[in-house]
Enzyme design. Structure first.
Site, PDB file in Angstrom:
ATOM      1  N   ASP A 100       0.818  -1.221   0.000  1.00 12.99           N
ATOM      2  CA  ASP A 100       0.000   0.000   0.000  1.00 12.99           C
ATOM      3  C   ASP A 100       0.850   1.269   0.000  1.00 12.99           C
ATOM      4  OD1 ASP A 100      -2.228  -1.564   0.038  1.00 12.99           O
ATOM      5  OD2 ASP A 100      -2.664  -1.294   2.158  1.00 12.99           O
ATOM      6  N   ARG A 108     -16.046  -5.173 -18.686  1.00 15.90           N
ATOM      7  CA  ARG A 108     -15.564  -6.390 -18.027  1.00 15.90           C
ATOM      8  C   ARG A 108     -14.774  -5.964 -16.796  1.00 15.90           C
ATOM      9  NH1 ARG A 108     -18.571  -8.236 -21.138  1.00 15.90           N
ATOM     10  NH2 ARG A 108     -18.369 -10.073 -22.480  1.00 15.90           N
TER      11      ARG A 108
HETATM   12  N1  ADP Z   1       0.946  -8.922  14.623  1.00 17.84           N
HETATM   13  C1  ADP Z   1      -0.321  -8.627  14.407  1.00 17.84           C
HETATM   14  N2  ADP Z   1      -1.288  -9.115  15.196  1.00 17.84           N
HETATM   15  C2  ADP Z   1      -2.575  -8.818  14.955  1.00 17.84           C
HETATM   16  N3  ADP Z   1      -3.014  -8.040  13.948  1.00 17.84           N
HETATM   17  C3  ADP Z   1      -2.090  -7.515  13.152  1.00 17.84           C
HETATM   18  C4  ADP Z   1      -0.704  -7.783  13.331  1.00 17.84           C
HETATM   19  N4  ADP Z   1      -0.021  -7.127  12.382  1.00 17.84           N
HETATM   20  C5  ADP Z   1      -0.922  -6.504  11.648  1.00 17.84           C
HETATM   21  N5  ADP Z   1      -2.162  -6.723  12.089  1.00 17.84           N
HETATM   22  C6  ADP Z   1      -3.404  -6.217  11.495  1.00 17.84           C
HETATM   23  O1  ADP Z   1      -3.222  -6.235  10.086  1.00 17.84           O
HETATM   24  C7  ADP Z   1      -3.366  -4.925   9.540  1.00 17.84           C
HETATM   25  C8  ADP Z   1      -2.323  -4.718   8.443  1.00 17.84           C
HETATM   26  O2  ADP Z   1      -1.057  -4.709   8.988  1.00 17.84           O
HETATM   27  P1  ADP Z   1       0.136  -3.856   8.381  1.00 17.84           P
HETATM   28  O3  ADP Z   1       1.309  -4.060   9.212  1.00 17.84           O
HETATM   29  O4  ADP Z   1      -0.333  -2.464   8.169  1.00 17.84           O
HETATM   30  O5  ADP Z   1       0.399  -4.580   7.058  1.00 17.84           O
HETATM   31  P2  ADP Z   1       0.540  -4.114   5.591  1.00 17.84           P
HETATM   32  O6  ADP Z   1       1.964  -4.129   5.316  1.00 17.84           O
HETATM   33  O7  ADP Z   1      -0.152  -5.172   4.842  1.00 17.84           O
HETATM   34  O8  ADP Z   1      -0.017  -2.757   5.473  1.00 17.84           O
HETATM   35  C9  ADP Z   1      -3.203  -3.987  10.732  1.00 17.84           C
HETATM   36  O9  ADP Z   1      -3.897  -2.812  10.591  1.00 17.84           O
HETATM   37  C10 ADP Z   1      -3.695  -4.808  11.911  1.00 17.84           C
HETATM   38  O10 ADP Z   1      -5.089  -4.645  12.036  1.00 17.84           O
HETATM   39  O1  FBP Z   2      -4.684 -10.495   3.094  1.00 18.05           O
HETATM   40  P1  FBP Z   2      -5.972  -9.871   3.462  1.00 18.05           P
HETATM   41  O2  FBP Z   2      -6.308 -10.109   4.895  1.00 18.05           O
HETATM   42  O3  FBP Z   2      -7.058 -10.249   2.517  1.00 18.05           O
HETATM   43  O4  FBP Z   2      -5.780  -8.285   3.376  1.00 18.05           O
HETATM   44  C1  FBP Z   2      -5.972  -7.513   2.233  1.00 18.05           C
HETATM   45  C2  FBP Z   2      -5.373  -6.146   2.465  1.00 18.05           C
HETATM   46  O5  FBP Z   2      -3.994  -6.254   2.665  1.00 18.05           O
HETATM   47  C3  FBP Z   2      -3.298  -5.321   1.874  1.00 18.05           C
HETATM   48  O6  FBP Z   2      -2.736  -6.007   0.779  1.00 18.05           O
HETATM   49  C4  FBP Z   2      -2.221  -4.705   2.723  1.00 18.05           C
HETATM   50  O7  FBP Z   2      -2.708  -3.674   3.555  1.00 18.05           O
HETATM   51  P2  FBP Z   2      -3.170  -3.739   5.101  1.00 18.05           P
HETATM   52  O8  FBP Z   2      -2.236  -2.772   5.754  1.00 18.05           O
HETATM   53  O9  FBP Z   2      -4.568  -3.250   5.191  1.00 18.05           O
HETATM   54  O10 FBP Z   2      -3.024  -5.160   5.532  1.00 18.05           O
HETATM   55  C5  FBP Z   2      -4.365  -4.304   1.404  1.00 18.05           C
HETATM   56  O11 FBP Z   2      -4.025  -3.623   0.232  1.00 18.05           O
HETATM   57  C6  FBP Z   2      -5.581  -5.181   1.320  1.00 18.05           C
HETATM   58  O12 FBP Z   2      -6.715  -4.400   1.503  1.00 18.05           O
HETATM   59 MG    MG Z   3      -1.052  -1.414   6.296  1.00 22.35          MG
END
Ligand code: ADP
Ligand code: FBP
Ligand code: MG
EC number: 2.7.1.11
Length: 357
Positions: free
Chosen positions: A133, A272
């Site tokens: 993201d 599509r």
């Molecule tokens: N270690 C964890 N334990 C529980 N929930 C988590 C953990 N790490 C991330 N999450 C959940 O997953 C979401 C996405 O995590 P994030 O680190 O932002 O990943 P990304 O790199 O996909 O953006 C977070 O907003 C949180 O709600």
């Molecule tokens: O793997 P999941 O739980 O379907 O999560 C999908 C989400 O994870 C992402 O790939 C990474 O972002 P998050 O920080 O919301 O986890 C988002 O772009 C997408 O909305």
């Molecule tokens: Mg994130």
């Protein structure tokens, strides 16, 4: 005494995570002769007090090191779970594992969670940003973003020719619930006609007018619409569409837009929808992501060696530098700048990117 450090990956996976692990283990082992423990499944592994000894040659296959170009994470990851409910177990694990420091690779959400844990447990934490993201503040790069952009551009290249052959409007739904960096970067690079992102709301009438103009004024019978999963309608359209059978979040943004375009054109325009989904999180890391991962991993190890904790390795002005995790967490998620160069360039090229703010 020989130092022992832990490493974990947290949040959604992305290409390049293994490359970070590779850099951390290589530098920690070769330069400092430290012991490196991999903690599986992020905070879940920590809670369960799990650890795997990582060493430079443990994954060699006839001299080939698959970590350089392997997607996902060999440590596993989680992006759900009630961390606060198990806080004591996690704090106890850090002590029990006798870690001198913990290197965490995560996005905005993970960094918030781990920063909170580190504060409560007085941990020696160093962070590395990763996310497709690209919404982590105070860094111009995060591991995984470049590969995801390239994956979408590849899809757009393919879809353009089939769209053109059939005079269709191809709607491509990409990830990004609150930040539109992925859609904006890939949309511009992939030649999209419309890019819809959470930061700039759009109206159905302007969207349909834009598609109609491409046909009537420029004789372009096909169009490519890139829509982020969190793209937002203008308020008046939200009211109007509240009772619609297919309005977000009841159905995906892509399908909703396809239905609206078909309706506006009295079904004369054939649409599509392609939802790229988790394809965007997979694949071989790009050269840029491998470089970023390598420099970030190396720099994180050096920060541990220097005793500079509570820092995230950020990329600013062409260099990897430490930035306080608390500032990163306070300023994340980082949104697209509606007045920024990318949005302005897109508009100047005739791309509809939503309404001006
Ligand atoms: N270690 C964890 N334990 C529980 N929930 C988590 C953990 N790490 C991330 N999450 C959940 O997953 C979401 C996405 O995590 P994030 O680190 O932002 O990943 P990304 O790199 O996909 O953006 C977070 O907003 C949180 O709600
Ligand atoms: O793997 P999941 O739980 O379907 O999560 C999908 C989400 O994870 C992402 O790939 C990474 O972002 P998050 O920080 O919301 O986890 C988002 O772009 C997408 O909305
Ligand atoms: Mg994130």
């Amino acid at each position: 005494m020989r130092k022992r450090i832990g490493i974990l990956t947290s949040g959604g996976d992305c290409p390049g995570l293994n490359c970070v692990i590779r850099a951390v283990v290589s530098h920690a082992t070769l330069t400092y002769d430290w012991e490196v423990l991999g903690i599986p499944y992020a905070t879940q592994g920590l809670r369960e007090r799990q650890a795997i000894a990582l060493n430079m040659h443990g994954w060699d296959l006839r001299g080939i090191d698959p970590l350089l170009n392997m997607g996902g994470t060999i440590l596993g990851t989680i992006n759900k779970g009630d961390t606060l409910a198990h806080i004591d177990e996690m704090l106890a694990s850090y002590e029990a594992l006798a870690l001198d420091a913990l290197i965490v690779i995560g996005g905005d959400g993970s960094l918030g969670i781990l920063h909170e844990l580190a504060n409560r447990g007085n941990w020696n934490l160093v962070a590395i940003p990763k996310t497709i993201d690209n919404d982590v503040a105070l860094t111009e790069r995060a591991v995984g973003f470049d590969t995801a952009v390239n994956t979408i551009v590849d899809a757009l290249n393919r879809l353009t020719f089939t769209a053109a052959s059939h005079d269709r409007v191809m709607i491509v739904e990409v990830m990004g619930r609150s930040a539109g960096h992925l859609a904006l970067h890939a949309g511009i690079a992939g030649g999209a006609d419309v890019i819809l992102i959470p930061e700039l709301s759009y109206t159905i009438s302007r969207l349909c007018q834009h598609i109609a103009e491409l046909r009537d004024r420029w004789q372009r019978k096909f169009a490519i619409v890139v829509v982020a999963e969190g793209a937002k309608l203008c308020l008046e359209d939200v009211q109007e569409n509240i009772a619609s059978a297919c309005a977000p979040p009841k159905c995906g943004r892509g399908q909703y837009i396809a239905d609206q375009i078909a309706q506006c054109s009295q079904n004369l325009i054939d649409t599509r929808v392609s939802v790229l989904g988790h394809i965007q999180r997979g694949g071989i890391p790009s050269a840029l992501d491998r470089l970023t991962a390598t420099v970030f991993g190396k720099t994180a190890v050096d920060l541990v060696a220097q005793g500079k904790f509570g820092q995230m390795v950020g990329w600013q002005n062409g260099e990897a530098i430490p930035v306080p995790i608390q500032d990163v967490v306070a300023q994340s998620p980082l949104h697209v700048n509606p007045q920024g160069s990318l949005v302005q360039s897109a508009r100047c090229l005739g791309i509809y990117v939503g309404e001006k703010t």
